[in-house]
Design a protein around this motif. Structure first.
Motif, PDB file in Angstrom:
ATOM      1  N   GLY A  19       7.396  -2.208   5.786  1.00 36.88           N
ATOM      2  CA  GLY A  19       7.166  -0.803   5.478  1.00 36.88           C
ATOM      3  C   GLY A  19       8.474  -0.078   5.277  1.00 36.88           C
ATOM      4  N   SER A  20       8.434   0.967   4.475  1.00 34.44           N
ATOM      5  CA  SER A  20       9.600   1.836   4.309  1.00 34.44           C
ATOM      6  C   SER A  20       9.117   3.225   3.928  1.00 34.44           C
ATOM      7  CB  SER A  20      10.564   1.281   3.252  1.00 34.44           C
ATOM      8  OG  SER A  20       9.949   1.264   1.987  1.00 34.44           O
ATOM      9  N   PHE A  21       9.838   4.231   4.416  1.00 28.87           N
ATOM     10  CA  PHE A  21       9.411   5.617   4.251  1.00 28.87           C
ATOM     11  C   PHE A  21      10.615   6.519   4.018  1.00 28.87           C
ATOM     12  CE2 PHE A  21       6.622   3.274   6.953  1.00 28.87           C
ATOM     13  CZ  PHE A  21       5.388   3.518   6.392  1.00 28.87           C
ATOM     14  N   THR A  22      10.405   7.543   3.234  1.00 29.79           N
ATOM     15  CA  THR A  22      11.399   8.582   3.023  1.00 29.79           C
ATOM     16  C   THR A  22      10.752   9.912   3.381  1.00 29.79           C
ATOM     17  OG1 THR A  22      12.436   7.320   1.242  1.00 29.79           O
ATOM     18  CG2 THR A  22      12.964   9.666   1.361  1.00 29.79           C
ATOM     19  N   VAL A  23      11.453  10.689   4.205  1.00 29.25           N
ATOM     20  CA  VAL A  23      10.965  11.985   4.659  1.00 29.25           C
ATOM     21  C   VAL A  23      11.805  13.074   4.007  1.00 29.25           C
ATOM     22  CG1 VAL A  23      10.685  13.459   6.698  1.00 29.25           C
ATOM     23  CG2 VAL A  23      10.174  11.013   6.845  1.00 29.25           C
TER      24      VAL A  23
ATOM     25  N   ASN B 201       0.709  10.013  11.190  1.00 29.50           N
ATOM     26  CA  ASN B 201      -0.551   9.477  10.695  1.00 29.50           C
ATOM     27  C   ASN B 201      -0.385   9.174   9.215  1.00 29.50           C
ATOM     28  OD1 ASN B 201      -2.436   9.668  13.025  1.00 29.50           O
ATOM     29  ND2 ASN B 201      -1.782  11.798  12.920  1.00 29.50           N
ATOM     30  N   LEU B 202      -0.653   7.927   8.849  1.00 33.70           N
ATOM     31  CA  LEU B 202      -0.504   7.471   7.469  1.00 33.70           C
ATOM     32  C   LEU B 202      -1.870   7.222   6.856  1.00 33.70           C
ATOM     33  CD1 LEU B 202       2.239   4.776   8.145  1.00 33.70           C
ATOM     34  CD2 LEU B 202       2.599   7.115   7.341  1.00 33.70           C
ATOM     35  N   ALA B 203      -2.005   7.548   5.574  1.00 31.92           N
ATOM     36  CA  ALA B 203      -3.234   7.256   4.829  1.00 31.92           C
ATOM     37  C   ALA B 203      -2.848   6.703   3.478  1.00 31.92           C
ATOM     38  CB  ALA B 203      -4.069   8.529   4.682  1.00 31.92           C
ATOM     39  N   TRP B 204      -3.621   5.759   2.965  1.00 28.89           N
ATOM     40  CA  TRP B 204      -3.365   5.197   1.642  1.00 28.89           C
ATOM     41  C   TRP B 204      -4.661   4.963   0.916  1.00 28.89           C
ATOM     42  CZ3 TRP B 204      -1.987   2.811   6.186  1.00 28.89           C
ATOM     43  CH2 TRP B 204      -2.714   1.696   6.572  1.00 28.89           C
TER      44      TRP B 204
ATOM     45  N   GLY C 269       6.426   6.539   0.655  1.00 30.56           N
ATOM     46  CA  GLY C 269       6.393   5.475   1.642  1.00 30.56           C
ATOM     47  C   GLY C 269       5.381   4.416   1.294  1.00 30.56           C
ATOM     48  N   ASN C 270       5.528   3.268   1.936  1.00 26.85           N
ATOM     49  CA  ASN C 270       4.575   2.189   1.719  1.00 26.85           C
ATOM     50  C   ASN C 270       4.563   1.238   2.907  1.00 26.85           C
ATOM     51  OD1 ASN C 270       6.399  -0.224   1.236  1.00 26.85           O
ATOM     52  ND2 ASN C 270       7.176   1.201  -0.290  1.00 26.85           N
ATOM     53  N   LEU C 271       3.452   0.529   3.017  1.00 25.14           N
ATOM     54  CA  LEU C 271       3.292  -0.546   3.982  1.00 25.14           C
ATOM     55  C   LEU C 271       2.974  -1.812   3.209  1.00 25.14           C
ATOM     56  CD1 LEU C 271       1.087   1.197   6.694  1.00 25.14           C
ATOM     57  CD2 LEU C 271       3.494   0.575   6.904  1.00 25.14           C
TER      58      LEU C 271
ATOM     59  N   LYS D 259       0.855  -1.185   0.000  1.00 27.12           N
ATOM     60  CA  LYS D 259       0.000   0.000   0.000  1.00 27.12           C
ATOM     61  C   LYS D 259       0.893   1.239   0.000  1.00 27.12           C
ATOM     62  CE  LYS D 259      -3.822  -2.368   0.825  1.00 27.12           C
ATOM     63  NZ  LYS D 259      -5.017  -2.343   0.024  1.00 27.12           N
ATOM     64  N   LYS D 260       0.866   1.976  -1.094  1.00 23.32           N
ATOM     65  CA  LYS D 260       1.625   3.221  -1.200  1.00 23.32           C
ATOM     66  C   LYS D 260       0.878   4.304  -0.424  1.00 23.32           C
ATOM     67  CE  LYS D 260       3.689   6.247  -4.619  1.00 23.32           C
ATOM     68  NZ  LYS D 260       3.888   6.523  -6.036  1.00 23.32           N
ATOM     69  N   ILE D 261       1.602   5.009   0.456  1.00 24.05           N
ATOM     70  CA  ILE D 261       0.922   6.043   1.239  1.00 24.05           C
ATOM     71  C   ILE D 261       0.603   7.249   0.360  1.00 24.05           C
ATOM     72  CG2 ILE D 261       1.949   5.328   3.426  1.00 24.05           C
ATOM     73  CD1 ILE D 261       3.655   7.967   3.234  1.00 24.05           C
ATOM     74  N   ASN D 262      -0.463   7.926   0.715  1.00 25.33           N
ATOM     75  CA  ASN D 262      -0.829   9.187   0.081  1.00 25.33           C
ATOM     76  C   ASN D 262      -0.069  10.281   0.834  1.00 25.33           C
ATOM     77  OD1 ASN D 262      -2.087  11.645  -0.543  1.00 25.33           O
ATOM     78  ND2 ASN D 262      -4.026  10.620  -0.991  1.00 25.33           N
TER      79      ASN D 262
END
Length: 187
Positions: free
Chosen positions: A65-69, A184-187, A53-55, A24-27
Motif C-alpha cells: 500500500g501507499s498513500f499521499t495526504v 478509514n479507507l474505501a475503494w 492511495g492504493n492497496l 485497489k485505488k482508494i476512493n
C-alpha cells in the motif's frame, strides 16, 4: 534455446503474478482521516484529506500500500470562527507541519505481517516535513473497506512546538508529543 526457455518462464511468472495481484485505488472522497491531538488542558480534533492511495492484494491477502495526504487540507472540527482559523493556521505553519513547503505527507507499506485474511500488522515509512521514519500499526480489511488507528510521535518529524520533551516550564501549555490518526479507507 536455453535463453528462450528462460524468457518464456519469466513471462509466465509475470503473467501469473499480474493475474493474482490486484491494486485497489482508494476512493479519496469516501476515505477519511480523523486526527486528535491532546494537551494538558484538553484536546483538539479534525480532518485531513487523502490526495491518492492504493492497496495491493495477492490471492486475497494484503501485500502492499501507499498513500499521499494533502497537508493543505488540515481542518479543525472542534472549534468554530476565529479560534478555528487560528488553530488551522498554526497547524499549517512552520511550528507544526509547514505546509507551504511540505504540501504532502506519504505513507508506504514496507512489511506486512498477516494475522489472518482480514487482520494485518504493517510497518510503513511515514514521511512528514521531508523526514521519513517507520511506523507500525494494525489494519483490518472488511470487504471493500479498511480501518486503522496510527499513533505518531510528532517530535520525530521535527515538530517540537509545545513539547514537554524539549521545553521546560510550559505548564498547562504543554502539548502531547503523540497524536492519533483514525483512518478509514474505501475503494
Amino acid at each position: 534455446m536455453r535463453n528462450l526457455k528462460s524468457i518464456a518462464l519469466a513471462l509466465v511468472a509475470l503473467v501469473t503474478f499480474s493475474a493474482t495481484a490486484q491494486t485497489k485505488k482508494i476512493n479519496v472522497s469516501k476515505s477519511t482521516i480523523n486526527w486528535t491531538g491532546k494537551k494538558v488542558t484538553g484536546e483538539h480534533s479534525g480532518t485531513i484529506d487523502f490526495k491518492e492511495g492504493n492497496l495491493t492484494f495477492k490471492n486475497g491477502y494484503l501485500k502492499g500500500g501507499s498513500f499521499t495526504v494533502d497537508m493543505t487540507t488540515i481542518n479543525t472540527t472542534d472549534l468554530k470562527g476565529e479560534w478555528k482559523e487560528k488553530l488551522d493556521g498554526h497547524l499549517k505553519a512552520e511550528d507544526f507541519f509547514g505546509v507551504d513547503k511540505f504540501k504532502t505527507a506519504t505513507l508506504v507499506f514496507k512489511n506486512i505481517s498477516t494475522k489472518n485474511k482480514t487482520n494485518y500488522t504493517v510497518t510503513a515509512d511515514l514521511t512528514i516535513k521531508g523526514i521519513t521514519k517507520p511506523v507500525t500499526f494494525d489494519i483490518v480489511i472488511n470487504g471493500n473497506t479498511a480501518s486503522t488507528v496510527v499513533k505518531i510521535d510528532r517530535t520525530k518529524y521535527d515538530i517540537k512546538y509545545g513539547s514537554g520533551s524539549f521545553f521546560t516550564d510550559l505548564g498547562d501549555k504543554t502539548i502531547n508529543d503523540e497524536f492519533e490518526l483514525k483512518i478509514n479507507l474505501a475503494w
